[in-house]
Design a protein around this motif. Structure first.
Motif, PDB file in Angstrom:
ATOM      1  N   UNK A  51       0.836  -1.197   0.000  1.00 55.96           N
ATOM      2  CA  UNK A  51       0.000   0.000   0.000  1.00 55.96           C
ATOM      3  C   UNK A  51       0.874   1.251   0.000  1.00 55.96           C
ATOM      4  N   UNK A  52       0.593   2.183  -0.868  1.00 53.25           N
ATOM      5  CA  UNK A  52       1.325   3.436  -0.928  1.00 53.25           C
ATOM      6  C   UNK A  52       0.775   4.412   0.103  1.00 53.25           C
ATOM      7  N   UNK A  53       1.397   5.571   0.182  1.00 47.47           N
ATOM      8  CA  UNK A  53       0.987   6.565   1.160  1.00 47.47           C
ATOM      9  C   UNK A  53      -0.431   7.040   0.851  1.00 47.47           C
ATOM     10  N   UNK A  54      -1.317   6.928   1.845  1.00 49.73           N
ATOM     11  CA  UNK A  54      -2.698   7.342   1.637  1.00 49.73           C
ATOM     12  C   UNK A  54      -2.828   8.856   1.570  1.00 49.73           C
ATOM     13  N   UNK A  55      -1.965   9.561   2.291  1.00 48.52           N
ATOM     14  CA  UNK A  55      -1.999  11.016   2.252  1.00 48.52           C
ATOM     15  C   UNK A  55      -1.296  11.535   1.004  1.00 48.52           C
ATOM     16  N   UNK A  56      -0.146  10.948   0.672  1.00 45.46           N
ATOM     17  CA  UNK A  56       0.634  11.455  -0.445  1.00 45.46           C
ATOM     18  C   UNK A  56      -0.035  11.269  -1.790  1.00 45.46           C
ATOM     19  N   UNK A  57      -0.764  10.161  -1.965  1.00 52.70           N
ATOM     20  CA  UNK A  57      -1.366   9.904  -3.281  1.00 52.70           C
ATOM     21  C   UNK A  57      -2.685  10.633  -3.482  1.00 52.70           C
ATOM     22  N   UNK A  58      -3.217  11.277  -2.445  1.00 49.45           N
ATOM     23  CA  UNK A  58      -4.465  12.038  -2.593  1.00 49.45           C
ATOM     24  C   UNK A  58      -4.199  13.274  -3.448  1.00 49.45           C
ATOM     25  N   UNK A  60      -4.325  17.046  -5.036  1.00 49.37           N
ATOM     26  CA  UNK A  60      -4.538  18.398  -4.525  1.00 49.37           C
ATOM     27  C   UNK A  60      -5.510  19.114  -5.457  1.00 49.37           C
ATOM     28  N   UNK A  61      -6.638  19.551  -4.927  1.00 50.49           N
ATOM     29  CA  UNK A  61      -7.624  20.284  -5.723  1.00 50.49           C
ATOM     30  C   UNK A  61      -7.500  21.770  -5.415  1.00 50.49           C
ATOM     31  N   UNK A  62      -7.540  22.584  -6.465  1.00 52.71           N
ATOM     32  CA  UNK A  62      -7.348  24.026  -6.329  1.00 52.71           C
ATOM     33  C   UNK A  62      -8.681  24.757  -6.406  1.00 52.71           C
ATOM     34  N   UNK A  63      -8.901  25.744  -5.536  1.00 53.14           N
ATOM     35  CA  UNK A  63     -10.058  26.623  -5.696  1.00 53.14           C
ATOM     36  C   UNK A  63      -9.930  27.451  -6.980  1.00 53.14           C
ATOM     37  N   UNK A  64     -11.019  28.035  -7.451  1.00 51.26           N
ATOM     38  CA  UNK A  64     -10.949  28.779  -8.726  1.00 51.26           C
ATOM     39  C   UNK A  64      -9.996  29.959  -8.695  1.00 51.26           C
ATOM     40  N   UNK A  65      -9.815  30.610  -7.537  1.00 48.43           N
ATOM     41  CA  UNK A  65      -9.000  31.819  -7.492  1.00 48.43           C
ATOM     42  C   UNK A  65      -7.541  31.563  -7.140  1.00 48.43           C
ATOM     43  N   UNK A 111       2.339  15.582 -11.021  1.00 49.49           N
ATOM     44  CA  UNK A 111       1.575  15.442 -12.250  1.00 49.49           C
ATOM     45  C   UNK A 111       0.371  16.377 -12.177  1.00 49.49           C
ATOM     46  N   UNK A 112       0.265  17.264 -13.153  1.00 53.04           N
ATOM     47  CA  UNK A 112      -0.787  18.283 -13.153  1.00 53.04           C
ATOM     48  C   UNK A 112      -1.852  17.941 -14.186  1.00 53.04           C
ATOM     49  N   UNK A 113      -3.083  18.183 -13.829  1.00 56.92           N
ATOM     50  CA  UNK A 113      -4.229  18.018 -14.727  1.00 56.92           C
ATOM     51  C   UNK A 113      -4.957  19.350 -14.795  1.00 56.92           C
ATOM     52  N   UNK A 114      -4.776  20.052 -15.897  1.00 58.26           N
ATOM     53  CA  UNK A 114      -5.329  21.398 -16.028  1.00 58.26           C
ATOM     54  C   UNK A 114      -6.851  21.377 -16.147  1.00 58.26           C
ATOM     55  N   UNK A 115      -7.426  20.312 -16.705  1.00 60.50           N
ATOM     56  CA  UNK A 115      -8.878  20.279 -16.883  1.00 60.50           C
ATOM     57  C   UNK A 115      -9.600  20.195 -15.531  1.00 60.50           C
ATOM     58  N   UNK A 116      -9.149  19.272 -14.679  1.00 58.53           N
ATOM     59  CA  UNK A 116      -9.779  19.119 -13.367  1.00 58.53           C
ATOM     60  C   UNK A 116      -9.128  19.976 -12.288  1.00 58.53           C
ATOM     61  N   UNK A 117      -8.057  20.699 -12.629  1.00 53.46           N
ATOM     62  CA  UNK A 117      -7.332  21.559 -11.690  1.00 53.46           C
ATOM     63  C   UNK A 117      -6.888  20.766 -10.458  1.00 53.46           C
ATOM     64  N   UNK A 118      -6.247  19.636 -10.714  1.00 54.30           N
ATOM     65  CA  UNK A 118      -5.718  18.807  -9.643  1.00 54.30           C
ATOM     66  C   UNK A 118      -4.246  18.532  -9.901  1.00 54.30           C
ATOM     67  N   UNK A 119      -3.528  18.272  -8.815  1.00 51.83           N
ATOM     68  CA  UNK A 119      -2.110  17.952  -8.877  1.00 51.83           C
ATOM     69  C   UNK A 119      -1.853  16.750  -7.978  1.00 51.83           C
ATOM     70  N   UNK A 120      -1.173  15.744  -8.532  1.00 52.56           N
ATOM     71  CA  UNK A 120      -0.903  14.494  -7.819  1.00 52.56           C
ATOM     72  C   UNK A 120       0.595  14.334  -7.638  1.00 52.56           C
ATOM     73  N   UNK A 121       1.005  13.956  -6.425  1.00 56.44           N
ATOM     74  CA  UNK A 121       2.413  13.793  -6.098  1.00 56.44           C
ATOM     75  C   UNK A 121       2.801  12.318  -6.129  1.00 56.44           C
ATOM     76  N   UNK A 142       1.743  21.383   1.152  1.00 59.02           N
ATOM     77  CA  UNK A 142       1.125  22.056   0.002  1.00 59.02           C
ATOM     78  C   UNK A 142      -0.368  22.302   0.236  1.00 59.02           C
ATOM     79  N   UNK A 143      -1.045  21.352   0.864  1.00 57.79           N
ATOM     80  CA  UNK A 143      -2.466  21.542   1.160  1.00 57.79           C
ATOM     81  C   UNK A 143      -2.668  22.691   2.142  1.00 57.79           C
ATOM     82  N   UNK A 144      -1.787  22.806   3.140  1.00 56.53           N
ATOM     83  CA  UNK A 144      -1.885  23.922   4.085  1.00 56.53           C
ATOM     84  C   UNK A 144      -1.641  25.260   3.393  1.00 56.53           C
ATOM     85  N   UNK A 145      -0.699  25.289   2.441  1.00 54.01           N
ATOM     86  CA  UNK A 145      -0.438  26.533   1.712  1.00 54.01           C
ATOM     87  C   UNK A 145      -1.630  26.926   0.842  1.00 54.01           C
ATOM     88  N   UNK A 146      -2.282  25.935   0.222  1.00 52.31           N
ATOM     89  CA  UNK A 146      -3.448  26.233  -0.620  1.00 52.31           C
ATOM     90  C   UNK A 146      -4.582  26.806   0.235  1.00 52.31           C
TER      91      UNK A 146
END
Length: 259
Positions: A51-58, A60-65, A111-121, A142-146
């Protein structure tokens, strides 16, 4: 003739003894000779991968602004064995409340996904304990900074005690400002003199009530650390329930000691 008969008898006895010894060696139980016993085979029942890291593989979703930019690091060596001091990427997160930068280790990929505005580590070597530990840690930072640049981090301190109160002053009597425009939190918590604490940069302090202190800022570490410094002057005690409480902190009261 007698000598020849004796020789044949002795040779026959030796043959029988050697045969018996061989038979004993062959029929000897394995638990009596652990050195020569074959090691037991271990049964592997798990067929699923580790099993990989449950926190690390989640992701990151960005708000619109909020904008998330990744700057590439200088050319680094290839392979899985990368030291922690190796320069990595730099991430810049900007939102309505401010901008924050963070250095990412070289063994962590984004890995960035511009369509869904998510970033995976991800990490280069999933079996390395250091990389797996830093995988979830970097993702949490990174989640705390967002959240900091979009909503901000807060800490509410409650002063419980007779005569306990706090104010935010423009100037201090016992301290000099560390930067221009620094404010000070003045505490009256049972000492013969007021306690003055300088507010760190990028942190806003206010007192909506005489017994309440509100701390706001985009850096979670700085806000929580300053709240801990204020709390250290009057830690909650378990007999009368007096002290400085942070957020939803509670304490279980003890019975009084009667001699």
């Amino acid at each position: 003739m007698a000598s020849s008969i004796r020789c044949t008898r002795s040779s026959g006895a030796l043959r029988s003894l050697s045969a018996n010894a061989r038979a004993q060696e062959i029929t000897l139980p394995a638990f009596l000779v652990p050195a020569f016993a074959a090691p037991p085979l271990r049964a592997h029942f798990a067929t699923s991968p580790r099993c990989h890291s449950k926190i690390g593989r989640a992701p990151l979703s960005l708000p619109p602004e909020v904008t998330f930019r990744v700057f590439d690091a200088p050319a680094a060596k290839q392979g899985r064995n990368i030291s922690r001091s190796e320069p990595g990427r730099k991430v810049e997160i900007q939102g309505p409340l401010g901008k924050m930068n963070m250095d990412i280790p070289a063994y962590i990929s984004i890995e960035s996904n511009e369509e869904s505005r998510t970033h995976t580590l991800g990490v280069l070597d999933y079996q390395d304990k250091k990389q797996k530990a830093m995988w979830g840690t970097v993702r949490a930072y990174l989640q705390n900074h967002i959240l900091g640049v979009s909503e901000g981090h807060t800490a509410i301190l409650r002063l419980v005690g007779v005569g306990y109160r706090a104010t935010v002053e423009e100037k201090a009597i016992t301290k000099q400002p560390a930067y221009a425009g620094q404010k000070f939190v003045s505490l009256k918590v049972g000492y013969s003199h007021p306690i003055e604490l300088g507010v760190p940069q990028r942190v806003k302090a206010s007192c909506p009530q005489p017994t309440r202190i509100l701390l706001e800022g985009i850096e979670k570490e700085v806000v929580k650390q300053f709240a801990a410094e204020i709390r250290a002057w009057r830690k909650p005690e378990p007999y009368k329930g007096k002290g400085i409480f942070v957020n939803d902190e509670t304490i279980r009261l003890k019975a009084k000691k009667i001699k």
